[in-house]
Design a protein around this motif. Structure first.
Motif, PDB file in Angstrom:
ATOM      1  N   LEU A  36      19.976 -49.693 -95.769  1.00 48.93           N
ATOM      2  CA  LEU A  36      21.022 -48.679 -95.556  1.00 48.93           C
ATOM      3  C   LEU A  36      21.560 -48.139 -96.877  1.00 48.93           C
ATOM      4  N   ASP A  37      21.824 -49.041 -97.825  1.00 50.30           N
ATOM      5  CA  ASP A  37      22.341 -48.609 -99.133  1.00 50.30           C
ATOM      6  C   ASP A  37      21.355 -47.681 -99.833  1.00 50.30           C
ATOM      7  N   LYS A  38      20.106 -48.061 -99.837  1.00 45.42           N
ATOM      8  CA  LYS A  38      19.070 -47.266-100.521  1.00 45.42           C
ATOM      9  C   LYS A  38      18.882 -45.920 -99.816  1.00 45.42           C
ATOM     10  N   THR A  39      18.841 -45.935 -98.501  1.00 43.20           N
ATOM     11  CA  THR A  39      18.680 -44.698 -97.740  1.00 43.20           C
ATOM     12  C   THR A  39      19.854 -43.769 -98.008  1.00 43.20           C
ATOM     13  N   CYS A  40      21.045 -44.319 -98.038  1.00 47.18           N
ATOM     14  CA  CYS A  40      22.243 -43.519 -98.282  1.00 47.18           C
ATOM     15  C   CYS A  40      22.228 -42.938 -99.698  1.00 47.18           C
ATOM     16  N   SER A  41      21.969 -43.767-100.686  1.00 49.09           N
ATOM     17  CA  SER A  41      22.016 -43.293-102.074  1.00 49.09           C
ATOM     18  C   SER A  41      20.881 -42.335-102.422  1.00 49.09           C
ATOM     19  N   GLN A  42      19.732 -42.505-101.791  1.00 48.69           N
ATOM     20  CA  GLN A  42      18.577 -41.661-102.107  1.00 48.69           C
ATOM     21  C   GLN A  42      18.483 -40.407-101.243  1.00 48.69           C
ATOM     22  N   ASN A  43      19.402 -40.260-100.295  1.00 49.65           N
ATOM     23  CA  ASN A  43      19.365 -39.116 -99.373  1.00 49.65           C
ATOM     24  C   ASN A  43      20.746 -38.497 -99.203  1.00 49.65           C
ATOM     25  N   GLN A  44      21.464 -38.330-100.295  1.00 42.96           N
ATOM     26  CA  GLN A  44      22.822 -37.783-100.224  1.00 42.96           C
ATOM     27  C   GLN A  44      22.848 -36.404 -99.568  1.00 42.96           C
ATOM     28  N   ALA A  45      21.829 -35.603 -99.792  1.00 48.11           N
ATOM     29  CA  ALA A  45      21.797 -34.266 -99.189  1.00 48.11           C
ATOM     30  C   ALA A  45      21.776 -34.340 -97.661  1.00 48.11           C
ATOM     31  N   PHE A  46      21.243 -35.411 -97.127  1.00 49.98           N
ATOM     32  CA  PHE A  46      21.147 -35.582 -95.678  1.00 49.98           C
ATOM     33  C   PHE A  46      22.534 -35.726 -95.043  1.00 49.98           C
ATOM     34  N   ILE A  47      23.428 -36.480 -95.702  1.00 52.37           N
ATOM     35  CA  ILE A  47      24.758 -36.696 -95.117  1.00 52.37           C
ATOM     36  C   ILE A  47      25.850 -35.875 -95.801  1.00 52.37           C
ATOM     37  N   GLN A  48      25.509 -35.116 -96.820  1.00 55.04           N
ATOM     38  CA  GLN A  48      26.526 -34.338 -97.536  1.00 55.04           C
ATOM     39  C   GLN A  48      27.315 -33.403 -96.625  1.00 55.04           C
ATOM     40  N   PRO A  49      26.673 -32.667 -95.712  1.00 53.83           N
ATOM     41  CA  PRO A  49      27.459 -31.818 -94.809  1.00 53.83           C
ATOM     42  C   PRO A  49      28.443 -32.630 -93.957  1.00 53.83           C
ATOM     43  N   ASN A  50      28.040 -33.817 -93.549  1.00 55.24           N
ATOM     44  CA  ASN A  50      28.909 -34.685 -92.756  1.00 55.24           C
ATOM     45  C   ASN A  50      30.084 -35.199 -93.589  1.00 55.24           C
ATOM     46  N   LEU A  51      29.812 -35.552 -94.838  1.00 58.24           N
ATOM     47  CA  LEU A  51      30.885 -36.002 -95.722  1.00 58.24           C
ATOM     48  C   LEU A  51      31.865 -34.873 -96.017  1.00 58.24           C
ATOM     49  N   ALA A  52      31.343 -33.654 -96.189  1.00 61.30           N
ATOM     50  CA  ALA A  52      32.212 -32.495 -96.432  1.00 61.30           C
ATOM     51  C   ALA A  52      33.102 -32.222 -95.226  1.00 61.30           C
ATOM     52  N   ALA A  53      32.528 -32.302 -94.029  1.00 58.83           N
ATOM     53  CA  ALA A  53      33.311 -32.089 -92.807  1.00 58.83           C
ATOM     54  C   ALA A  53      34.380 -33.172 -92.666  1.00 58.83           C
ATOM     55  N   LEU A  54      34.040 -34.392 -93.017  1.00 57.35           N
ATOM     56  CA  LEU A  54      34.990 -35.499 -92.945  1.00 57.35           C
ATOM     57  C   LEU A  54      36.148 -35.266 -93.912  1.00 57.35           C
ATOM     58  N   LYS A  55      35.819 -34.808 -95.103  1.00 55.42           N
ATOM     59  CA  LYS A  55      36.845 -34.555 -96.119  1.00 55.42           C
ATOM     60  C   LYS A  55      37.816 -33.456 -95.676  1.00 55.42           C
ATOM     61  N   LYS A  56      37.318 -32.469 -94.935  1.00 59.06           N
ATOM     62  CA  LYS A  56      38.143 -31.352 -94.472  1.00 59.06           C
ATOM     63  C   LYS A  56      38.953 -31.689 -93.222  1.00 59.06           C
ATOM     64  N   MET A  57      38.663 -32.823 -92.604  1.00 57.74           N
ATOM     65  CA  MET A  57      39.312 -33.171 -91.337  1.00 57.74           C
ATOM     66  C   MET A  57      40.815 -33.332 -91.523  1.00 57.74           C
ATOM     67  N   ALA A  58      41.560 -32.614 -90.721  1.00 52.68           N
ATOM     68  CA  ALA A  58      43.020 -32.744 -90.724  1.00 52.68           C
ATOM     69  C   ALA A  58      43.430 -33.885 -89.800  1.00 52.68           C
ATOM     70  N   GLY A  59      44.493 -34.558 -90.150  1.00 52.21           N
ATOM     71  CA  GLY A  59      45.036 -35.594 -89.279  1.00 52.21           C
ATOM     72  C   GLY A  59      44.197 -36.837 -89.175  1.00 52.21           C
ATOM     73  N   ARG A  60      43.488 -37.182 -90.248  1.00 47.02           N
ATOM     74  CA  ARG A  60      42.706 -38.418 -90.199  1.00 47.02           C
ATOM     75  C   ARG A  60      43.623 -39.615 -90.005  1.00 47.02           C
ATOM     76  N   PRO A  61      43.188 -40.568 -89.214  1.00 51.79           N
ATOM     77  CA  PRO A  61      44.029 -41.743 -88.999  1.00 51.79           C
ATOM     78  C   PRO A  61      44.256 -42.492 -90.307  1.00 51.79           C
ATOM     79  N   ASP A  62      45.441 -43.034 -90.420  1.00 51.88           N
ATOM     80  CA  ASP A  62      45.797 -43.795 -91.610  1.00 51.88           C
ATOM     81  C   ASP A  62      45.329 -45.234 -91.428  1.00 51.88           C
TER      82      ASP A  62
END
Length: 115
Positions: free
Chosen positions: A84-110
């Motif tokens: 999982l670590d290797k897949t994540c680190s070597q494929n950042q472009a794959f999840i980058q849109p998801n990470l960007a959407a997460l960062k923009k999310m309003a009202g994230r639980p604390d």
């Protein structure tokens, strides 16, 4: 934990489940609403996939008030964590849109973050 590789890779064989696992690997812990927002998908679908991953013992969950948070099972064998670590680190472009959407999310639980 003795994890059958077939169970592990079957869990990753669906794109939604793979994205969930990689996002959790990257973020440490996320609630269902965060995954729904990050993946731009409906809550029942995300919850169904999370349930499958939990049944396979790949994920653990915890309840905090109205929120249910998921994280990778800390008892995953090293080979599974490394995959999982290797897949994540070597494929950042794959999840980058998801990470960007997460960062923009309003009202994230604390909640305390693992990462």
């Amino acid at each position: 934990m003795n994890l059958n590789p077939v169970i592990f890779f079957k869990g990753l064989s669906d794109e939604t489940r793979l994205r969930c696992m990689l996002l959790l690997s990257h973020e440490g812990e996320l609630c269902v609403c965060e995954l729904t927002s990050a993946l731009d998908d409906i809550q029942p679908k995300i919850s169904r996939h999370l349930s499958q991953l939990k049944q396979a013992k790949l994920l653990l969950d915890r309840r905090q008030g109205q929120w249910v948070f998921y994280r990778l099972n800390p008892e995953l064998p090293d080979w599974a964590k490394q995959t999982l670590d290797k897949t994540c680190s070597q494929n950042q472009a794959f999840i980058q849109p998801n990470l960007a959407a997460l960062k923009k999310m309003a009202g994230r639980p604390d909640a305390p973050r693992c990462n």
